[in-house]
Design a protein around this motif. Structure first.
Motif, PDB file in Angstrom:
ATOM      1  N   ASN A   1       0.968  -1.172   0.161  1.00 42.16           N
ATOM      2  CA  ASN A   1      -0.251   0.396  -0.016  1.00 42.16           C
ATOM      3  C   ASN A   1       0.997   0.981  -0.366  1.00 42.16           C
ATOM      4  O   ASN A   1       0.088   2.551  -1.162  1.00 42.16           O
ATOM      5  CB  ASN A   1      -0.801  -0.404   1.139  1.00 42.16           C
ATOM      6  CG  ASN A   1      -2.336  -0.981   1.483  1.00 42.16           C
ATOM      7  OD1 ASN A   1      -2.278  -1.620  -0.419  1.00 42.16           O
ATOM      8  ND2 ASN A   1      -2.359  -1.573   2.308  1.00 42.16           N
ATOM      9  N   MET A   2       2.501   1.316   0.870  1.00 39.19           N
ATOM     10  CA  MET A   2       2.698   2.400   1.118  1.00 39.19           C
ATOM     11  C   MET A   2       3.499   3.157  -0.586  1.00 39.19           C
ATOM     12  O   MET A   2       3.102   3.839  -0.840  1.00 39.19           O
ATOM     13  CB  MET A   2       4.276   2.532   1.909  1.00 39.19           C
ATOM     14  CG  MET A   2       4.742   2.648   1.740  1.00 39.19           C
ATOM     15  SD  MET A   2       4.081   5.115   2.555  1.00 39.19           S
ATOM     16  CE  MET A   2       3.527   3.922   3.767  1.00 39.19           C
ATOM     17  N   LEU A   3       4.160   1.768  -1.103  1.00 36.63           N
ATOM     18  CA  LEU A   3       4.494   2.147  -2.430  1.00 36.63           C
ATOM     19  C   LEU A   3       4.060   2.136  -3.528  1.00 36.63           C
ATOM     20  O   LEU A   3       3.379   1.844  -4.910  1.00 36.63           O
ATOM     21  CB  LEU A   3       5.768   0.991  -3.085  1.00 36.63           C
ATOM     22  CG  LEU A   3       6.447   0.823  -1.742  1.00 36.63           C
ATOM     23  CD1 LEU A   3       8.092   0.356  -1.994  1.00 36.63           C
ATOM     24  CD2 LEU A   3       7.423   2.926  -1.368  1.00 36.63           C
ATOM     25  N   SER A   4       2.288   1.936  -3.969  1.00 39.11           N
ATOM     26  CA  SER A   4       1.583   1.901  -4.233  1.00 39.11           C
ATOM     27  C   SER A   4       1.387   0.823  -5.439  1.00 39.11           C
ATOM     28  O   SER A   4       1.942   1.008  -6.399  1.00 39.11           O
ATOM     29  CB  SER A   4       1.574   2.498  -5.538  1.00 39.11           C
ATOM     30  OG  SER A   4       1.113   4.292  -4.579  1.00 39.11           O
ATOM     31  N   LEU A   5       1.729  -1.125  -5.166  1.00 35.94           N
ATOM     32  CA  LEU A   5       2.219  -2.006  -5.646  1.00 35.94           C
ATOM     33  C   LEU A   5       1.455  -2.803  -5.877  1.00 35.94           C
ATOM     34  O   LEU A   5       1.112  -3.529  -6.111  1.00 35.94           O
ATOM     35  CB  LEU A   5       3.106  -2.663  -5.430  1.00 35.94           C
ATOM     36  CG  LEU A   5       4.563  -2.222  -5.208  1.00 35.94           C
ATOM     37  CD1 LEU A   5       5.696  -2.617  -3.793  1.00 35.94           C
ATOM     38  CD2 LEU A   5       5.181  -2.296  -6.469  1.00 35.94           C
ATOM     39  N   GLN A   6      -0.494  -2.482  -5.063  1.00 36.49           N
ATOM     40  CA  GLN A   6      -1.388  -3.042  -5.711  1.00 36.49           C
ATOM     41  C   GLN A   6      -1.647  -3.558  -6.752  1.00 36.49           C
ATOM     42  O   GLN A   6      -1.450  -4.893  -6.903  1.00 36.49           O
ATOM     43  CB  GLN A   6      -2.848  -2.312  -4.704  1.00 36.49           C
ATOM     44  CG  GLN A   6      -2.853  -2.091  -3.396  1.00 36.49           C
ATOM     45  CD  GLN A   6      -2.394  -0.131  -3.550  1.00 36.49           C
ATOM     46  OE1 GLN A   6      -1.625   0.721  -4.852  1.00 36.49           O
ATOM     47  NE2 GLN A   6      -2.384   0.362  -2.637  1.00 36.49           N
TER      48      GLN A   6
ATOM     49  N   GLY B   1      10.759   1.794 -13.356  1.00 35.09           N
ATOM     50  CA  GLY B   1      10.360   1.985 -12.932  1.00 35.09           C
ATOM     51  C   GLY B   1       9.543   0.925 -11.610  1.00 35.09           C
ATOM     52  O   GLY B   1       9.434   1.418 -10.605  1.00 35.09           O
ATOM     53  N   GLU B   2       8.571   0.153 -12.522  1.00 38.91           N
ATOM     54  CA  GLU B   2       7.791  -0.613 -11.549  1.00 38.91           C
ATOM     55  C   GLU B   2       9.220  -1.728 -10.400  1.00 38.91           C
ATOM     56  O   GLU B   2       8.817  -1.820  -8.997  1.00 38.91           O
ATOM     57  CB  GLU B   2       6.766  -1.592 -11.791  1.00 38.91           C
ATOM     58  CG  GLU B   2       6.134  -0.970 -12.154  1.00 38.91           C
ATOM     59  CD  GLU B   2       5.416  -1.788 -13.217  1.00 38.91           C
ATOM     60  OE1 GLU B   2       3.879  -1.484 -13.457  1.00 38.91           O
ATOM     61  OE2 GLU B   2       5.387  -2.407 -14.065  1.00 38.91           O
TER      62      GLU B   2
ATOM     63  N   ARG C   1       0.501  -6.722  -8.038  1.00 34.77           N
ATOM     64  CA  ARG C   1       1.013  -7.819  -6.388  1.00 34.77           C
ATOM     65  C   ARG C   1       0.843  -8.358  -7.153  1.00 34.77           C
ATOM     66  O   ARG C   1       1.751  -9.844  -7.126  1.00 34.77           O
ATOM     67  CB  ARG C   1      -0.248  -7.286  -5.858  1.00 34.77           C
ATOM     68  CG  ARG C   1      -1.459  -7.793  -5.860  1.00 34.77           C
ATOM     69  CD  ARG C   1      -2.403  -7.662  -5.055  1.00 34.77           C
ATOM     70  NE  ARG C   1      -1.633  -8.445  -3.786  1.00 34.77           N
ATOM     71  CZ  ARG C   1      -1.915  -8.634  -2.144  1.00 34.77           C
ATOM     72  NH1 ARG C   1      -1.976  -6.984  -1.671  1.00 34.77           N
ATOM     73  NH2 ARG C   1      -1.967  -9.373  -1.512  1.00 34.77           N
ATOM     74  N   ASP C   2       0.067  -8.884  -8.462  1.00 30.06           N
ATOM     75  CA  ASP C   2       0.220 -11.317  -9.079  1.00 30.06           C
ATOM     76  C   ASP C   2       0.854 -10.310 -10.513  1.00 30.06           C
ATOM     77  O   ASP C   2       1.275 -11.927 -11.051  1.00 30.06           O
ATOM     78  CB  ASP C   2      -1.139 -10.955  -8.650  1.00 30.06           C
ATOM     79  CG  ASP C   2      -1.746 -11.267  -7.545  1.00 30.06           C
ATOM     80  OD1 ASP C   2      -1.118 -11.364  -6.642  1.00 30.06           O
ATOM     81  OD2 ASP C   2      -3.656 -10.092  -7.230  1.00 30.06           O
ATOM     82  N   SER C   3       1.587  -9.506 -10.449  1.00 35.65           N
ATOM     83  CA  SER C   3       2.419  -9.725 -11.612  1.00 35.65           C
ATOM     84  C   SER C   3       3.801  -9.599 -11.540  1.00 35.65           C
ATOM     85  O   SER C   3       3.893 -10.242 -10.462  1.00 35.65           O
ATOM     86  CB  SER C   3       2.781  -8.821 -12.398  1.00 35.65           C
ATOM     87  OG  SER C   3       1.508  -7.835 -12.418  1.00 35.65           O
ATOM     88  N   THR C   4       4.702 -11.074 -12.450  1.00 32.85           N
ATOM     89  CA  THR C   4       5.542 -11.431 -12.387  1.00 32.85           C
ATOM     90  C   THR C   4       6.725 -10.163 -12.751  1.00 32.85           C
ATOM     91  O   THR C   4       6.484  -9.544 -13.628  1.00 32.85           O
ATOM     92  CB  THR C   4       6.047 -12.743 -13.336  1.00 32.85           C
ATOM     93  OG1 THR C   4       4.913 -12.463 -14.569  1.00 32.85           O
ATOM     94  CG2 THR C   4       4.520 -13.808 -12.755  1.00 32.85           C
TER      95      THR C   4
END
Length: 301
Positions: free
Chosen positions: A124-129, A142-143, A132-135
């Motif tokens: 949540n802090m790093l806006s990875l929602q 950037g990701e 999250r399920d991507s390889t």
């Protein structure tokens, strides 16, 4: 983890052959701020970052003081106090973002910590929602950097060191990384990073600048104060010029070793730092007195 103010005094770093890489460097970084170390290639910016983080190799000798909240840093607990983000993410490309964070959390966190909650907080802090399920093999640069920060953020370090986290990223991704670092700094984290040549927009997100060349600190302070410092020394930034570009061009001695104007560059260097290494003088057949605080007119070539 409590907030940490990091102070370093009179750092001198030398190789076994007595080549000096850092030359009497001092400074301080505070919680709640982002500090960027910038300088030309070979200026010592990454070396300073590694020295502060305790990552120098055994082939180098470091002298001086490094203090955490006024006390000598505890080498036994230093790895729990700080985190270090490398330029490249080293992880398994077939794993998902969540699996990568879970793997790191299991390795880094103690059994009494809520591992799953820490992972969710980091996502949540790093806006990875959304990823999250991507390889990892499908992630953009950037990701991948956001994930690298997330891995190191697990464990709640007080100080976060980053080695050129925006390198190779487009302007939008680079600004996004700095936005994330701003969020972390607002949690009273101390953020220290090296950066090659920040854009004007990136400078606006940085609280403090440490400008280095030839292993010494030219300036340590806010962007505005740095502009004033150069102006007072007789080097006014032209209109519509990125301040960082101007700073680097002005102090880049290495780029002018074979330039007919190298004496002019050396004069500028002396005006701004008040110091020049014996090694540099010998290499360039120079015999120049050290000066500080006075305007010296460059010699004609």
């Amino acid at each position: 983890m409590s907030a940490v103010e990091l102070t370093w005094k009179n750092l001198i770093l030398e190789t076994k052959t007595n080549k000096r890489i850092l030359d009497d460097v001092s400074g301080q970084v505070s919680p709640g701020t982002i500090t960027a170390i910038i300088g030309p290639s070979g200026s010592g910016k990454t070396t300073l970052l590694n020295s502060l983080a305790g990552r120098n190799t055994k082939t180098l000798t470091l002298e001086g003081e490094i203090l955490a909240n006024g006390n000598p840093r505890d080498t036994n607990n230093w790895s729990k106090t700080i985190a270090y983000v490398n330029q490249q993410l080293i992880a398994f490309d077939h794993q998902t973002v969540y699996e990568t964070l879970k793997f790191a959390a299991d390795a880094k966190l103690s059994e009494d910590e809520d591992t799953l909650q820490e992972i969710e907080n980091t996502i949540n802090m790093l806006s990875l929602q959304k990823i999250r399920d991507s390889t990892l093999s499908t992630l953009s640069g950037g990701e991948r950097m956001k994930l690298a920060i997330g891995i190191e953020y697990l464990g709640n370090p007080s100080i976060l060191f980053l080695d050129e986290p925006t390198s190779g990223l487009d302007s939008s991704s680079a600004l996004n990384i700095l936005d994330i670092l701003q969020k972390l700094s607002k949690l009273n984290k101390t953020i220290v990073l090296t950066i090659h040549q920040p854009s004007y927009e990136m400078l606006q997100k940085i609280n403090k600048l440490i400008l280095m060349t030839a292993g010494v600190t030219v300036f340590d302070g806010s962007i505005k104060d740095c502009i004033d410092f150069f102006d007072e020394a007789g080097f006014k930034i032209p209109k519509n010029t990125n301040p960082a570009t101007f700073f680097l061009d002005t102090i880049d001695i290495n780029a002018t070793y074979e330039d007919a104007k190298k004496i002019t560059r050396v004069s500028i260097f002396i005006q701004l730092t008040g110091a020049i290494s014996l090694e540099f003088q010998t290499k360039n057949n120079l015999d120049i007195k050290k000066r500080r605080g006075t305007r010296q007119e460059p010699e004609e070539v």
